[in-house]
Design a protein around this motif. Structure first.
Motif, PDB file in Angstrom:
ATOM      1  N   LEU A  44      42.708  41.967  44.341  1.00  0.00           N
ATOM      2  CA  LEU A  44      42.673  40.513  44.123  1.00  0.00           C
ATOM      3  C   LEU A  44      42.940  40.008  42.828  1.00  0.00           C
ATOM      4  CD1 LEU A  44      42.525  37.716  45.552  1.00  0.00           C
ATOM      5  CD2 LEU A  44      40.080  38.179  45.457  1.00  0.00           C
ATOM      6  N   PHE A  45      42.076  40.804  41.967  1.00  0.00           N
ATOM      7  CA  PHE A  45      41.949  40.647  40.495  1.00  0.00           C
ATOM      8  C   PHE A  45      41.561  41.756  39.679  1.00  0.00           C
ATOM      9  CE2 PHE A  45      38.325  38.104  42.032  1.00  0.00           C
ATOM     10  CZ  PHE A  45      37.303  39.014  41.224  1.00  0.00           C
ATOM     11  N   LYS A  46      41.794  41.850  38.384  1.00  0.00           N
ATOM     12  CA  LYS A  46      41.478  42.841  37.752  1.00  0.00           C
ATOM     13  C   LYS A  46      40.548  42.548  36.690  1.00  0.00           C
ATOM     14  CE  LYS A  46      45.315  45.771  38.510  1.00  0.00           C
ATOM     15  NZ  LYS A  46      46.537  46.623  37.683  1.00  0.00           N
ATOM     16  N   GLU A  47      39.587  43.705  36.106  1.00  0.00           N
ATOM     17  CA  GLU A  47      38.705  43.445  35.299  1.00  0.00           C
ATOM     18  C   GLU A  47      39.519  43.038  33.684  1.00  0.00           C
ATOM     19  OE1 GLU A  47      35.246  46.090  32.731  1.00  0.00           O
ATOM     20  OE2 GLU A  47      36.192  46.966  34.628  1.00  0.00           O
ATOM     21  N   GLY A  48      38.905  41.822  33.349  1.00  0.00           N
ATOM     22  CA  GLY A  48      39.492  41.141  32.008  1.00  0.00           C
ATOM     23  C   GLY A  48      40.664  40.374  32.312  1.00  0.00           C
ATOM     24  N   ASP A  49      40.912  39.788  33.703  1.00  0.00           N
ATOM     25  CA  ASP A  49      41.846  38.696  34.070  1.00  0.00           C
ATOM     26  C   ASP A  49      41.106  37.356  33.824  1.00  0.00           C
ATOM     27  OD1 ASP A  49      43.730  40.295  34.944  1.00  0.00           O
ATOM     28  OD2 ASP A  49      43.269  39.881  37.254  1.00  0.00           O
ATOM     29  N   SER A  50      42.020  36.526  33.146  1.00  0.00           N
ATOM     30  CA  SER A  50      41.445  35.334  32.877  1.00  0.00           C
ATOM     31  C   SER A  50      42.006  34.237  33.510  1.00  0.00           C
ATOM     32  CB  SER A  50      41.628  35.045  31.317  1.00  0.00           C
ATOM     33  OG  SER A  50      42.761  35.073  31.018  1.00  0.00           O
ATOM     34  N   GLU A  51      42.494  34.509  34.828  1.00  0.00           N
ATOM     35  CA  GLU A  51      43.089  33.014  35.544  1.00  0.00           C
ATOM     36  C   GLU A  51      41.889  32.622  35.969  1.00  0.00           C
ATOM     37  OE1 GLU A  51      46.005  32.411  39.231  1.00  0.00           O
ATOM     38  OE2 GLU A  51      44.950  34.199  39.165  1.00  0.00           O
ATOM     39  N   LYS A  52      42.072  31.146  36.019  1.00  0.00           N
ATOM     40  CA  LYS A  52      40.955  30.158  36.403  1.00  0.00           C
ATOM     41  C   LYS A  52      40.886  29.820  37.821  1.00  0.00           C
ATOM     42  CE  LYS A  52      39.399  27.374  32.882  1.00  0.00           C
ATOM     43  NZ  LYS A  52      39.610  26.218  32.157  1.00  0.00           N
ATOM     44  N   ARG A  53      40.401  30.795  38.533  1.00  0.00           N
ATOM     45  CA  ARG A  53      40.433  30.700  39.916  1.00  0.00           C
ATOM     46  C   ARG A  53      38.893  30.977  40.595  1.00  0.00           C
ATOM     47  NH1 ARG A  53      44.514  28.103  41.958  1.00  0.00           N
ATOM     48  NH2 ARG A  53      44.070  28.580  43.917  1.00  0.00           N
TER      49      ARG A  53
END
Length: 113
Positions: A44-53
């Motif tokens: 779904l997302f990875k460590e360090g991702d910065s997408e604001k969801r």
């Protein structure tokens, strides 16, 4: 209000802090939300991702991994799933589906309003 919007409004009330929104705000948010799915093993997302969801698990099991190790499993329908998954940005975890996962993904800016 359509049947789908009523369903999403009811669903959104199950999550925190969405359960504290006024009815009009909840209805407006319901128009912009979709349930999405992951297959087992998908990220779904990875460590360090910065997408604001802001993400909520509706059904299934989502493993939160830190340094390659499972730190926590969030299962839809549990008290733990009432809260956003790994809400701090950048993300502190990698989120990987353990089985078929249904989730809500909401633009965090919509919640700040």
């Amino acid at each position: 209000m359509s049947d789908e919007q009523l369903l999403f409004t009811y669903l959104l009330k199950k999550f925190s802090p969405l359960d504290g929104l006024k009815r009009d705000n909840l209805s407006a948010l319901a128009k912009k939300v979709q349930i999405r799915e992951l297959s087992p093993g998908q990220i779904l997302f990875k460590e360090g991702d910065s997408e604001k969801r802001t993400v909520y698990v509706v059904a299934g099991k989502l493993a939160l991994q830190e340094n390659g190790e499972t730190a926590l499993v969030v299962e839809g329908g549990t008290d733990q799933a009432r809260n956003p998954v790994s809400p701090v940005v950048p993300r502190r975890h990698t989120a990987k589906a353990q089985d078929r996962v249904q989730y809500l993904s909401i633009d965090s800016d919509l919640l700040d309003v």
